[in-house]
Design a protein around this motif. Structure first.
Motif, PDB file in Angstrom:
ATOM      1  N   LYS A   4      -0.046  -6.611  -3.132  1.00  0.00           N
ATOM      2  CA  LYS A   4      -1.323  -5.941  -3.377  1.00  0.00           C
ATOM      3  C   LYS A   4      -2.172  -5.959  -2.105  1.00  0.00           C
ATOM      4  O   LYS A   4      -2.772  -4.950  -1.741  1.00  0.00           O
ATOM      5  CB  LYS A   4      -2.052  -6.621  -4.531  1.00  0.00           C
ATOM      6  CG  LYS A   4      -3.326  -5.939  -4.937  1.00  0.00           C
ATOM      7  CD  LYS A   4      -3.954  -6.613  -6.147  1.00  0.00           C
ATOM      8  CE  LYS A   4      -5.216  -5.908  -6.567  1.00  0.00           C
ATOM      9  NZ  LYS A   4      -5.818  -6.525  -7.745  1.00  0.00           N
ATOM     10  N   GLU A  33       0.018   8.213  -0.822  1.00  0.00           N
ATOM     11  CA  GLU A  33       1.059   8.309  -1.845  1.00  0.00           C
ATOM     12  C   GLU A  33       2.423   7.940  -1.262  1.00  0.00           C
ATOM     13  O   GLU A  33       3.216   7.256  -1.910  1.00  0.00           O
ATOM     14  CB  GLU A  33       1.082   9.709  -2.447  1.00  0.00           C
ATOM     15  CG  GLU A  33      -0.108   9.974  -3.355  1.00  0.00           C
ATOM     16  CD  GLU A  33      -0.207  11.410  -3.842  1.00  0.00           C
ATOM     17  OE1 GLU A  33       0.527  12.285  -3.341  1.00  0.00           O
ATOM     18  OE2 GLU A  33      -1.026  11.644  -4.737  1.00  0.00           O
ATOM     19  N   LYS A  36       2.483   4.209  -0.959  1.00  0.00           N
ATOM     20  CA  LYS A  36       2.672   3.626  -2.295  1.00  0.00           C
ATOM     21  C   LYS A  36       4.126   3.725  -2.723  1.00  0.00           C
ATOM     22  O   LYS A  36       4.713   2.757  -3.215  1.00  0.00           O
ATOM     23  CB  LYS A  36       1.779   4.321  -3.309  1.00  0.00           C
ATOM     24  CG  LYS A  36       1.874   3.747  -4.717  1.00  0.00           C
ATOM     25  CD  LYS A  36       1.018   4.524  -5.689  1.00  0.00           C
ATOM     26  CE  LYS A  36       1.708   5.576  -6.298  1.00  0.00           C
ATOM     27  NZ  LYS A  36       2.333   6.089  -7.243  1.00  0.00           N
ATOM     28  N   ASP A  37       4.735   4.887  -2.491  1.00  0.00           N
ATOM     29  CA  ASP A  37       6.140   5.077  -2.850  1.00  0.00           C
ATOM     30  C   ASP A  37       7.035   4.096  -2.092  1.00  0.00           C
ATOM     31  O   ASP A  37       7.979   3.533  -2.657  1.00  0.00           O
ATOM     32  CB  ASP A  37       6.580   6.517  -2.565  1.00  0.00           C
ATOM     33  CG  ASP A  37       5.918   7.529  -3.489  1.00  0.00           C
ATOM     34  OD1 ASP A  37       5.335   7.132  -4.526  1.00  0.00           O
ATOM     35  OD2 ASP A  37       5.977   8.737  -3.164  1.00  0.00           O
ATOM     36  N   GLU A  40       6.650   0.697  -3.651  1.00  0.00           N
ATOM     37  CA  GLU A  40       7.339   0.646  -4.937  1.00  0.00           C
ATOM     38  C   GLU A  40       8.840   0.465  -4.730  1.00  0.00           C
ATOM     39  O   GLU A  40       9.485  -0.304  -5.445  1.00  0.00           O
ATOM     40  CB  GLU A  40       7.056   1.904  -5.747  1.00  0.00           C
ATOM     41  CG  GLU A  40       5.652   1.940  -6.327  1.00  0.00           C
ATOM     42  CD  GLU A  40       5.325   3.262  -7.019  1.00  0.00           C
ATOM     43  OE1 GLU A  40       6.053   4.260  -6.825  1.00  0.00           O
ATOM     44  OE2 GLU A  40       4.328   3.289  -7.751  1.00  0.00           O
ATOM     45  N   GLU A  42      10.237  -0.950  -2.149  1.00  0.00           N
ATOM     46  CA  GLU A  42      10.414  -2.317  -1.652  1.00  0.00           C
ATOM     47  C   GLU A  42      10.383  -3.317  -2.810  1.00  0.00           C
ATOM     48  O   GLU A  42      11.201  -4.244  -2.872  1.00  0.00           O
ATOM     49  CB  GLU A  42       9.320  -2.649  -0.640  1.00  0.00           C
ATOM     50  CG  GLU A  42       9.476  -3.989   0.022  1.00  0.00           C
ATOM     51  CD  GLU A  42       8.413  -4.252   1.078  1.00  0.00           C
ATOM     52  OE1 GLU A  42       8.131  -5.444   1.298  1.00  0.00           O
ATOM     53  OE2 GLU A  42       7.864  -3.310   1.655  1.00  0.00           O
ATOM     54  N   ILE A  43       9.474  -3.129  -3.738  1.00  0.00           N
ATOM     55  CA  ILE A  43       9.378  -4.007  -4.908  1.00  0.00           C
ATOM     56  C   ILE A  43      10.661  -3.908  -5.736  1.00  0.00           C
ATOM     57  O   ILE A  43      11.211  -4.932  -6.173  1.00  0.00           O
ATOM     58  CB  ILE A  43       8.150  -3.649  -5.762  1.00  0.00           C
ATOM     59  CG1 ILE A  43       6.873  -4.030  -5.025  1.00  0.00           C
ATOM     60  CG2 ILE A  43       8.206  -4.337  -7.127  1.00  0.00           C
ATOM     61  CD1 ILE A  43       5.609  -3.454  -5.642  1.00  0.00           C
ATOM     62  N   ALA A  44      11.151  -2.689  -5.946  1.00  0.00           N
ATOM     63  CA  ALA A  44      12.381  -2.493  -6.719  1.00  0.00           C
ATOM     64  C   ALA A  44      13.547  -3.216  -6.044  1.00  0.00           C
ATOM     65  O   ALA A  44      14.341  -3.880  -6.728  1.00  0.00           O
ATOM     66  CB  ALA A  44      12.670  -1.013  -6.875  1.00  0.00           C
TER      67      ALA A  44
END
Length: 59
Positions: A4, A33, A36-37, A40, A42-44
């Motif tokens: 975050k 955007e 953010k993608d 996302e 990286e988190i996955a």
């Protein structure tokens, strides 16, 4: 640094750079955007790696 915090730092940096360069708000939103993608994805990847580690430990 948490994800975050990383995202918030990227947002602040992109907005500052956009203002310095006279970039339109629409272009800044598009860049945010994309950031953010990327986060996302990286988190996955991190979650998939963690799941694989946990599955390996369970065997």
């Amino acid at each position: 640094m948490s994800l975050k915090s990383t995202f918030a730092a990227e947002v602040d940096e992109l907005i500052s750079l956009g203002k310095e360069r006279g970039v339109s708000l629409d272009d800044m939103i598009e860049e945010l955007e994309l950031a953010k993608d990327g986060l996302e994805a990286e988190i996955a990847d991190l979650l998939e790696a963690e799941i694989a580690d946990l599955e390996g430990d369970a065997k």
